[in-house]
Scaffold this active site. Sequence first.
Site, PDB file in Angstrom:
ATOM      1  N   ASN A   8       8.691  -9.352 -11.904  1.00 64.66           N
ATOM      2  CA  ASN A   8      10.068  -8.912 -12.112  1.00 64.66           C
ATOM      3  C   ASN A   8      10.032  -7.871 -13.232  1.00 64.66           C
ATOM      4  OD1 ASN A   8      12.664  -8.591 -13.242  1.00 64.66           O
ATOM      5  ND2 ASN A   8      13.349 -10.499 -12.307  1.00 64.66           N
ATOM      6  N   HIS A 248       9.860 -10.609 -18.034  1.00 71.09           N
ATOM      7  CA  HIS A 248       8.944 -11.398 -17.195  1.00 71.09           C
ATOM      8  C   HIS A 248       7.520 -10.843 -17.278  1.00 71.09           C
ATOM      9  CE1 HIS A 248      12.128 -13.392 -14.620  1.00 71.09           C
ATOM     10  NE2 HIS A 248      12.825 -12.397 -15.156  1.00 71.09           N
TER      11      HIS A 248
END
Length: 257
Positions: A8, A248
């Site tokens: 992500n 992330h």
Amino acid sequence: MAKIATWNVNSIRTRLPHLLSWLKESPPDVVLLQETKVMDDQFPRDEIETLNYNIALYGQKTYNGVAILSKFPLEDVTTGIPGFEDEQARYIEAVTGGMRVASIYVPNGTEVGSDKFAYKLDFLKHLYTHIQTLLTYDEALILGGDYNITPSDEDVYDPKEWHEKILCSTEERNALRSIIYLGLTDALKAMHPDKKEFYTWWDYRAGAFQNNFGLRIDHLLLSPQAADCLKSCEVDRAMRTLEKASDHAPVICEIDL
DNA sequence: ATGGTTGCAGCGCAA
């Protein structure tokens, strides 16, 4: 040996320098991206194609957006979960390098019991049905993405604080467990069954990364045919240490088909 | 700590 990563990026345009240096230094064969946050015509194709990746896109303005990058040809690209009416760009699937892969951005849900939480559960229900179908193909299948769910309290830095909160509630954990119990293998868990404090996301706020206040919400889920060939799976924490990092870290596995 | 930070679009919303 094929290397497959899910990440992500929290905006492909902001993260492009990190993505490009990462692709140059330790190039995965397949990259499953989430939260690209850009329309397809504004996606930075040229810079990535120069590094010998093929690209499949399902983008959206401002929010969401998923993509697949692959060193192998991309075939049978589909977008959205079949049978699920969804104006948000959260699912893309393709066949590449002898595998079927999907990049999945499960809704966050915001708060347990909210409308967005109901949407999250609805998304997961349709994802379950679709994966049931995919598993009948008996292929090497890799479902990577930001699932926005911690499988258990072991995946949470402070289970008491997060008890029944979003990303950790029993209802969403049950939905994820149902999907895994269709016959999928959680690659990171399979390779590191006893590892503690093994996270993939840390909040930008309050020095969460520095304190390792993280959650494990990004997963690579493998069909039996892929799991049989799994050689390694790791979290690339170094990507989270950079200036202007995504919140992330990538999760990367190696599969010897 | 109903706070904190980031990205987007254009200063409120989603995460």
